[in-house]
Design an enzyme around this catalytic site. Structure first.
Site, mmCIF file in Angstrom:
data_model
loop_
_atom_site.group_PDB
_atom_site.id
_atom_site.type_symbol
_atom_site.label_atom_id
_atom_site.label_comp_id
_atom_site.label_asym_id
_atom_site.label_seq_id
_atom_site.Cartn_x
_atom_site.Cartn_y
_atom_site.Cartn_z
ATOM 1 C CB ALA A 64 8.921 -3.252 -44.107
ATOM 2 C CE1 TYR A 65 7.313 -5.991 -36.071
ATOM 3 C CE2 TYR A 65 8.546 -4.154 -35.130
ATOM 4 C CZ TYR A 65 7.700 -5.238 -34.982
ATOM 5 O OH TYR A 65 7.237 -5.575 -33.731
ATOM 6 N N GLY A 66 8.520 -1.129 -38.909
ATOM 7 C CA GLY A 66 8.154 0.097 -38.209
ATOM 8 C C GLY A 66 6.942 0.768 -38.820
ATOM 9 C CB SER A 79 3.717 -2.966 -40.547
ATOM 10 O OG SER A 79 4.564 -3.522 -39.536
#
Length: 209
Positions: A109-111, A113
């Site tokens: 999810a972080y990547g 985003s």
């Protein structure tokens, strides 16, 4: 930081903002204009992460990370970018990540985003360029903070990150500041749509040992 600015005889403004709340960003924008008359520089650095195997990541958690890191950046760029375009000048600096370009295990999810932040930076750079507004990003390498210090300094993951950093150390906050000052200055007046990597050689690294 505000206290340091004021101690140097400069003006500052303290306002709490939630990037998930467009109204709070609008209040910040309006108060900046009321207090200073214009807005020249925007740095989007609010962010969060979540370490979980992708197959176990709930849609709620996925959406929260995307909303803070990517959509929060969009909201601020829309609100402040409109005024910058009207005044014919502006510098927007988004905080990307090494995960904008590389995969890190269990933080999909972080990547996603941060990859989106990179794409958004380039898209806005193209749209805003004719109006005297540059849009760039900084992708920091590994910088221990209160948020990630335990992970970075005291785990096998942290030791792997250090091993992959050719300078054999992690970054310090003021080493990001110089890049931001450059991108915000007239020295970078012909630079837009770029992602400045400040990583001690991490992205250049192949086999270090």
């Amino acid at each position: 930081m505000a206290s340091e600015i004021e101690a140097a005889g400069r003006l500052s403004l303290r306002i709490t903002v939630d990037v998930q709340d467009r109204a709070s960003l609008q209040r910040l924008h309006d108060e900046v204009l009321r207090s200073f008359g214009r807005v020249d520089i925007l740095v989007n650095c609010a962010g969060t992460t979540l370490r979980v195997p992708t197959l176990e990541c709930s849609e709620h958690d996925w959406a929260r990370v995307i909303d803070i890191n990517l959509t929060g950046t969009l909201r601020a760029c829309q609100i402040f970018g409109r005024t910058m375009i009207e005044q014919g000048y502006g510098r927007i600096i988004n905080i990307a990540s090494l995960a904008t370009m590389l995969a890190f295990c269990d933080v999909a999810a972080y990547g996603a985003s941060k990859a989106g932040v990179g794409a958004l930076t380039k898209s806005l750079a193209v749209e805003f360029a004719p109006h005297g507004v540059t849009v760039n990003a900084i992708a920091p390498g590994i910088f221990p903070t209160a948020l990630n210090g335990e992970l970075v300094l005291n785990t096998e993951r942290g030791r792997e990150l250090l091993m992959r950093t050719p300078m054999n150390r992690f970054g310090e906050a003021d080493e990001i500041a110089g890049g931001a000052v450059y991108l915000a200055s007239n020295a970078a007046s012909f630079v837009t749509g770029e992602i400045l990597v400040i990583d001690g050689g991490f992205m250049a690294s192949g086999v270090n040992r």
